[in-house]
Write an enzyme that holds these catalytic residues in place. Structure first.
Site, PDB file in Angstrom:
ATOM      1  N   THR A  14      -2.966   5.547   4.574  1.00 53.06           N
ATOM      2  CA  THR A  14      -3.612   6.112   3.379  1.00 53.06           C
ATOM      3  C   THR A  14      -4.343   5.062   2.541  1.00 53.06           C
ATOM      4  O   THR A  14      -5.034   5.406   1.587  1.00 53.06           O
ATOM      5  CB  THR A  14      -2.561   6.759   2.453  1.00 53.06           C
ATOM      6  OG1 THR A  14      -1.544   5.770   2.222  1.00 53.06           O
ATOM      7  CG2 THR A  14      -1.944   7.989   3.066  1.00 53.06           C
ATOM      8  N   ALA A  41      -6.783   1.475   1.640  1.00 52.29           N
ATOM      9  CA  ALA A  41      -8.201   1.155   1.815  1.00 52.29           C
ATOM     10  C   ALA A  41      -8.474   0.724   3.260  1.00 52.29           C
ATOM     11  O   ALA A  41      -9.441   1.170   3.890  1.00 52.29           O
ATOM     12  CB  ALA A  41      -8.599   0.052   0.833  1.00 52.29           C
ATOM     13  N   ARG A  97       5.860   8.928  -0.218  1.00 51.15           N
ATOM     14  CA  ARG A  97       4.954   9.604  -1.186  1.00 51.15           C
ATOM     15  C   ARG A  97       3.846  10.386  -0.476  1.00 51.15           C
ATOM     16  O   ARG A  97       3.369  11.397  -0.964  1.00 51.15           O
ATOM     17  CB  ARG A  97       4.263   8.567  -2.096  1.00 51.15           C
ATOM     18  CG  ARG A  97       5.150   7.843  -3.052  1.00 51.15           C
ATOM     19  CD  ARG A  97       4.325   6.845  -3.872  1.00 51.15           C
ATOM     20  NE  ARG A  97       3.835   5.708  -3.079  1.00 51.15           N
ATOM     21  CZ  ARG A  97       4.541   4.614  -2.811  1.00 51.15           C
ATOM     22  NH1 ARG A  97       5.756   4.491  -3.276  1.00 51.15           N
ATOM     23  NH2 ARG A  97       4.038   3.631  -2.084  1.00 51.15           N
ATOM     24  N   ARG A 124       0.203 -14.805  10.170  1.00 52.37           N
ATOM     25  CA  ARG A 124      -1.049 -15.457  10.606  1.00 52.37           C
ATOM     26  C   ARG A 124      -0.878 -16.904  11.055  1.00 52.37           C
ATOM     27  O   ARG A 124      -1.541 -17.341  11.986  1.00 52.37           O
ATOM     28  CB  ARG A 124      -2.083 -15.401   9.483  1.00 52.37           C
ATOM     29  CG  ARG A 124      -2.661 -14.023   9.276  1.00 52.37           C
ATOM     30  CD  ARG A 124      -3.684 -14.065   8.165  1.00 52.37           C
ATOM     31  NE  ARG A 124      -4.095 -12.728   7.795  1.00 52.37           N
ATOM     32  CZ  ARG A 124      -4.505 -12.391   6.582  1.00 52.37           C
ATOM     33  NH1 ARG A 124      -4.586 -13.305   5.627  1.00 52.37           N
ATOM     34  NH2 ARG A 124      -4.861 -11.148   6.321  1.00 52.37           N
ATOM     35  N   CYS A 136      -9.827 -11.588   5.262  1.00 49.18           N
ATOM     36  CA  CYS A 136     -11.178 -10.993   5.291  1.00 49.18           C
ATOM     37  C   CYS A 136     -12.285 -12.006   4.972  1.00 49.18           C
ATOM     38  O   CYS A 136     -13.310 -12.044   5.672  1.00 49.18           O
ATOM     39  CB  CYS A 136     -11.242  -9.808   4.337  1.00 49.18           C
ATOM     40  SG  CYS A 136     -10.457 -10.106   2.752  1.00 49.18           S
ATOM     41  N   GLN A 179     -15.952 -11.817  -4.106  1.00 49.50           N
ATOM     42  CA  GLN A 179     -15.171 -10.826  -3.365  1.00 49.50           C
ATOM     43  C   GLN A 179     -15.024  -9.498  -4.109  1.00 49.50           C
ATOM     44  O   GLN A 179     -14.689  -9.454  -5.294  1.00 49.50           O
ATOM     45  CB  GLN A 179     -13.796 -11.421  -3.029  1.00 49.50           C
ATOM     46  CG  GLN A 179     -13.930 -12.668  -2.154  1.00 49.50           C
ATOM     47  CD  GLN A 179     -12.618 -13.238  -1.633  1.00 49.50           C
ATOM     48  OE1 GLN A 179     -12.480 -14.459  -1.572  1.00 49.50           O
ATOM     49  NE2 GLN A 179     -11.676 -12.412  -1.226  1.00 49.50           N
ATOM     50  N   GLY A 183     -11.077  -5.433  -1.963  1.00 49.64           N
ATOM     51  CA  GLY A 183     -10.280  -6.453  -1.281  1.00 49.64           C
ATOM     52  C   GLY A 183      -8.846  -6.432  -1.783  1.00 49.64           C
ATOM     53  O   GLY A 183      -7.939  -6.910  -1.106  1.00 49.64           O
ATOM     54  N   LYS A 189      -6.337 -20.091   2.508  1.00 49.81           N
ATOM     55  CA  LYS A 189      -6.371 -19.348   3.780  1.00 49.81           C
ATOM     56  C   LYS A 189      -7.570 -19.756   4.620  1.00 49.81           C
ATOM     57  O   LYS A 189      -7.491 -19.871   5.833  1.00 49.81           O
ATOM     58  CB  LYS A 189      -6.408 -17.838   3.517  1.00 49.81           C
ATOM     59  CG  LYS A 189      -5.071 -17.296   3.029  1.00 49.81           C
ATOM     60  CD  LYS A 189      -5.170 -15.823   2.667  1.00 49.81           C
ATOM     61  CE  LYS A 189      -3.872 -15.362   2.017  1.00 49.81           C
ATOM     62  NZ  LYS A 189      -3.995 -14.055   1.383  1.00 49.81           N
ATOM     63  N   HIS A 247     -17.650  -8.545   0.793  1.00 51.07           N
ATOM     64  CA  HIS A 247     -17.526  -9.903   0.264  1.00 51.07           C
ATOM     65  C   HIS A 247     -18.815 -10.670   0.603  1.00 51.07           C
ATOM     66  O   HIS A 247     -19.364 -10.521   1.702  1.00 51.07           O
ATOM     67  CB  HIS A 247     -16.350 -10.638   0.910  1.00 51.07           C
ATOM     68  CG  HIS A 247     -15.001 -10.100   0.543  1.00 51.07           C
ATOM     69  ND1 HIS A 247     -14.807  -9.176  -0.466  1.00 51.07           N
ATOM     70  CD2 HIS A 247     -13.759 -10.387   1.036  1.00 51.07           C
ATOM     71  CE1 HIS A 247     -13.505  -8.919  -0.554  1.00 51.07           C
ATOM     72  NE2 HIS A 247     -12.865  -9.625   0.336  1.00 51.07           N
ATOM     73  N   GLN A 263     -15.696  -6.171   3.997  1.00 49.68           N
ATOM     74  CA  GLN A 263     -14.356  -6.728   4.253  1.00 49.68           C
ATOM     75  C   GLN A 263     -13.381  -5.658   4.700  1.00 49.68           C
ATOM     76  O   GLN A 263     -12.346  -5.976   5.274  1.00 49.68           O
ATOM     77  CB  GLN A 263     -13.870  -7.506   3.033  1.00 49.68           C
ATOM     78  CG  GLN A 263     -12.993  -6.750   2.056  1.00 49.68           C
ATOM     79  CD  GLN A 263     -13.730  -5.685   1.253  1.00 49.68           C
ATOM     80  OE1 GLN A 263     -14.955  -5.645   1.219  1.00 49.68           O
ATOM     81  NE2 GLN A 263     -12.975  -4.806   0.607  1.00 49.68           N
TER      82      GLN A 263
HETATM   83  N1  LIG Z   1      -8.387  -4.396   1.225  1.00 56.13           N
HETATM   84  C1  LIG Z   1      -8.955  -5.316   2.017  1.00 56.13           C
HETATM   85  O1  LIG Z   1     -10.174  -5.568   1.955  1.00 56.13           O
HETATM   86  C2  LIG Z   1      -8.131  -6.066   3.019  1.00 56.13           C
HETATM   87  C3  LIG Z   1      -8.793  -6.869   3.945  1.00 56.13           C
HETATM   88  C4  LIG Z   1      -8.058  -7.560   4.894  1.00 56.13           C
HETATM   89  C5  LIG Z   1      -6.677  -7.449   4.917  1.00 56.13           C
HETATM   90  N2  LIG Z   1      -6.058  -6.659   3.988  1.00 56.13           N
HETATM   91  C6  LIG Z   1      -4.592  -6.519   4.076  1.00 56.13           C
HETATM   92  O2  LIG Z   1      -4.314  -5.231   4.638  1.00 56.13           O
HETATM   93  C7  LIG Z   1      -3.092  -4.709   4.109  1.00 56.13           C
HETATM   94  C8  LIG Z   1      -3.370  -3.345   3.456  1.00 56.13           C
HETATM   95  O3  LIG Z   1      -4.267  -3.534   2.391  1.00 56.13           O
HETATM   96  P1  LIG Z   1      -5.007  -2.345   1.623  1.00 56.13           P
HETATM   97  O4  LIG Z   1      -6.054  -3.001   0.837  1.00 56.13           O
HETATM   98  O5  LIG Z   1      -5.361  -1.236   2.553  1.00 56.13           O
HETATM   99  O6  LIG Z   1      -3.826  -1.837   0.627  1.00 56.13           O
HETATM  100  P2  LIG Z   1      -3.681  -0.422  -0.117  1.00 56.13           P
HETATM  101  O7  LIG Z   1      -4.989   0.236  -0.281  1.00 56.13           O
HETATM  102  O8  LIG Z   1      -2.886  -0.733  -1.325  1.00 56.13           O
HETATM  103  O9  LIG Z   1      -2.785   0.444   0.908  1.00 56.13           O
HETATM  104  C9  LIG Z   1      -1.417   0.160   1.087  1.00 56.13           C
HETATM  105  C10 LIG Z   1      -0.825   1.059   2.149  1.00 56.13           C
HETATM  106  O10 LIG Z   1       0.559   0.715   2.258  1.00 56.13           O
HETATM  107  C11 LIG Z   1       1.321   1.917   2.242  1.00 56.13           C
HETATM  108  N3  LIG Z   1       2.658   1.703   1.691  1.00 56.13           N
HETATM  109  C12 LIG Z   1       2.992   1.283   0.452  1.00 56.13           C
HETATM  110  N4  LIG Z   1       4.342   1.262   0.312  1.00 56.13           N
HETATM  111  C13 LIG Z   1       4.853   1.679   1.495  1.00 56.13           C
HETATM  112  C14 LIG Z   1       6.162   1.875   1.993  1.00 56.13           C
HETATM  113  N5  LIG Z   1       7.244   1.640   1.243  1.00 56.13           N
HETATM  114  N6  LIG Z   1       6.321   2.294   3.277  1.00 56.13           N
HETATM  115  C15 LIG Z   1       5.237   2.544   4.042  1.00 56.13           C
HETATM  116  N7  LIG Z   1       3.964   2.381   3.639  1.00 56.13           N
HETATM  117  C16 LIG Z   1       3.772   1.957   2.379  1.00 56.13           C
HETATM  118  C17 LIG Z   1       0.532   2.835   1.332  1.00 56.13           C
HETATM  119  O11 LIG Z   1       0.965   4.156   1.555  1.00 56.13           O
HETATM  120  P3  LIG Z   1       1.101   5.237   0.333  1.00 56.13           P
HETATM  121  O12 LIG Z   1      -0.294   5.725   0.072  1.00 56.13           O
HETATM  122  O13 LIG Z   1       1.988   6.275   0.905  1.00 56.13           O
HETATM  123  O14 LIG Z   1       1.686   4.487  -0.835  1.00 56.13           O
HETATM  124  C18 LIG Z   1      -0.885   2.550   1.820  1.00 56.13           C
HETATM  125  O15 LIG Z   1      -1.136   3.296   2.977  1.00 56.13           O
HETATM  126  C19 LIG Z   1      -2.572  -5.789   3.130  1.00 56.13           C
HETATM  127  O16 LIG Z   1      -1.692  -6.652   3.821  1.00 56.13           O
HETATM  128  C20 LIG Z   1      -3.835  -6.543   2.752  1.00 56.13           C
HETATM  129  O17 LIG Z   1      -3.583  -7.861   2.325  1.00 56.13           O
HETATM  130  C21 LIG Z   1      -6.753  -5.953   3.051  1.00 56.13           C
END
Ligand SMILES: NC(=O)c1ccc[n+]([C@@H]2O[C@H](COP(=O)([O-])OP(=O)(O)OC[C@H]3O[C@@H](n4cnc5c(N)ncnc54)[C@H](OP(=O)(O)O)[C@@H]3O)[C@@H](O)[C@H]2O)c1
Length: 335
Positions: free
Chosen positions: A12, A14, A41, A101, A130, A157, A161, A214, A243, A312
Site C-alpha cells: 500500500t 509509495a 490496517r 545493503r 534511490c 530529493q 522519497g 549511503k 530526485h 526515485q
Molecule cells: N519512497 C521512496 O522513494 C523509496 C525509494 C527507495 C527505497 N525506499 C524504501 O522502501 C521502503 C518503503 O518505503 P515507502 O516510501 O513505500 O514507505 P511508505 O509509503 O510509508 O509505505 C510503507 C509500507 O509499509 C507497510 N507497513 C507499515 N507498518 C507495517 C506493519 N506493521 N506490517 C506490515 N506492513 C507495514 C505499510 O502498510 P499500511 O498501509 O498497511 O500501513 C505500507 O505498505 C522503505 O524501506 C524505504 O526506505 C523508498
C-alpha cells in the site's frame, strides 16, 4: 517459461504501489500469482492489478509460502523481522530497505551495472538507495571509459522519497498555508512547503547525514571499487516526485565530452537529454534516468560536471527491484 509468483510486502506504500504498476507493465516474462501484504490496517482493502481487484492481507509467518519472490517495500525493522520467514519459505527476498545493503553476504544490485552479483545471493538481494541508483546510472557509462576517482554530489530529493507520509505532508502544508493556518511538521524535521531541508536522516560525528553516507558506501560496493571517494550534500526539496542531482566527477584518465556523451547515449536505462535539460516533472513516471548539462569542470582538467534526474519510485526503487527479479528469473528459466 514458468510463471513467477510474487508477493509485495508493503503493497500500500509509495514504493509498493509503484511495484504493482511496474509488474503490470512486464511483457517478456510471465508473472503468476501476485500477493499483496501490508499491516493489519490495510487487510481486506483491495488494489487493482491488470483490472482485477486483489485483496490485501496482513503479513504473518505463513504469508510467503508458495511464493518465488518477495518484493520488500517496508522500513528496516520490518524487513529484518520478516526476512528469515521469507527465506524459510524458499522465496528470494528483493528488499528496498537499507537493512541488508552493506551485508557482505547480500548482493547490492543495479542490473545495468553489476547484474552478475545477483547470482551470488543466499536468499536476499538488496536494492540500493534511490539517490545512489540515480547517480550511478548517470555516471556508470563514464566509469566504463575510465575509473572515476572522486565525485562531489548535491541532491535535490522529492518528498515522496519519504514515502506516502512525505507526499501527504507537502500537500497538507501547502493547503494549510493557503488557508492562513499554522503549519505542522511530522514527516520532515521542519516545514517543507516553500522551503529546502539540508537533512535526510541523522547526522554522524563528521556532520554527514545518513543519506549522504549511503552514496559512498553503496557506490563502492556496487562498482566493486573500495577506493571510490564521494562527498555528498543531500537536500529535500518541495517536489512531489523524482530526485535530481548535480554531480562533479574526476576520472583517472581525461575523458573528453564527446566520448562521455556517446557512452551515456548508448547506455541501457539512461537518456542523454541536452534539449535543454532533464527536470523532475518531465522524468516523473519514467523508468529511464536522464542526464544533461554535461560540461568540463572548469576547476580540474580531468573533471566533468553533469545534472541528472530520475523517478526515485521507479528506477530508484520499484523498477530496479523488478529488473533484478526479471534478470534472475529469466536466467533460472534458461537452465
Ligand atoms: N519512497 C521512496 O522513494 C523509496 C525509494 C527507495 C527505497 N525506499 C524504501 O522502501 C521502503 C518503503 O518505503 P515507502 O516510501 O513505500 O514507505 P511508505 O509509503 O510509508 O509505505 C510503507 C509500507 O509499509 C507497510 N507497513 C507499515 N507498518 C507495517 C506493519 N506493521 N506490517 C506490515 N506492513 C507495514 C505499510 O502498510 P499500511 O498501509 O498497511 O500501513 C505500507 O505498505 C522503505 O524501506 C524505504 O526506505 C523508498
Amino acid at each position: 517459461m514458468k510463471a513467477c509468483r510474487i508477493a509485495i510486502l508493503g503493497a500500500t506504500g509509495a514504493v509498493g504501489r509503484t511495484m504493482l504498476q511496474v509488474l503490470e507493465e512486464q511483457t517478456d516474462w510471465e508473472i503468476g500469482e501476485v500477493r499483496l501484504l501490508a499491516s493489519p490496517r490495510s487487510a481486506g482493502q483491495t488494489l487493482l492489478f491488470k483490472g482485477q481487484p486483489l485483496t490485501l492481507e496482513a503479513v504473518t509467518e505463513t504469508s510467503f509460502e508458495g511464493m518465488d519472490v518477495v518484493l520488500g517495500a517496508v522500513e528496516n525493522e520490518l524487513a529484518k523481522r520478516w526476512a528469515p520467514w521469507i527465506v524459510k519459505a524458499g522465496a528470494v527476498f528483493v528488499d528496498n530497505s537499507s537493512a541488508f545493503r552493506l551485508d557482505p553476504g547480500v548482493p547490492l544490485v543495479i542490473p545495468q551495472i553489476n547484474a552478475e552479483d545477483i547470482f551470488k545471493h543466499q536468499g536476499i538481494i538488496a536494492n540500493p538507495n534511490c539517490a545512489t541508483i540515480i547517480a550511478l546510472m548517470a555516471v556508470a557509462p563514464i566509469y566504463r571509459l575510465s575509473r572515476i576517482t572522486r565525485m562531489i554530489v548535491s541532491t535535490y530529493q522529492a518528498v515522496s522519497g519519504a514515502g506516502a507520509a512525505g507526499l501527504a505532508e507537502l500537500k497538507r502544508q501547502i493547503a494549510q498555508l493557503e488557508a492562513g493556518q499554522a503549519v505542522s511538521a511530522e514527516a520532515f524535521p521542519v516545514q517543507i512547503a516553500y522551503n529546502l531541508i539540508p537533512q535526510i536522516g541523522g547526522f554522524d560525528e563528521q556532520g554527514y547525514s545518513a543519506e549522504e553516507r549511503k552514496l559512498q558506501d553503496e557506490g563502492r560496493k556496487i562498482l566493486h571499487d573500495p577506493a571510490l571517494k564521494i562527498s555528498c550534500t543531500c537536500v529535500r526539496v518541495p517536489v512531489l516526485r523524482c530526485h535530481s542531482e548535480s554531480i562533479t566527477l574526476e576520472t583517472e584518465r581525461a575523458v573528453n565530452l564527446e566520448e562521455a556523451r556517446k557512452a551515456i547515449a548508448e547506455a541501457e536505462g539512461v537518456r542523454l537529454n541536452e534539449q535543454p535539460y532533464p527536470t523532475p516533472l518531465a522524468c516523473t513516471d519514467q523508468n529511464q534516468v536522464e542526464v544533461g548539462r554535461l560540461r568540463r569542470d572548469c576547476t580540474h582538467e580531468k573533471g566533468i560536471a553533469l545534472w541528472c534526474c530520475g523517478d526515485q519510485l521507479r528506477k530508484g526503487a520499484a523498477t530496479n527491484a523488478v529488473e533484478i527479479v526479471r534478470t534472475w528469473w529469466q536466467k533460472q528459466a534458461a537452465h
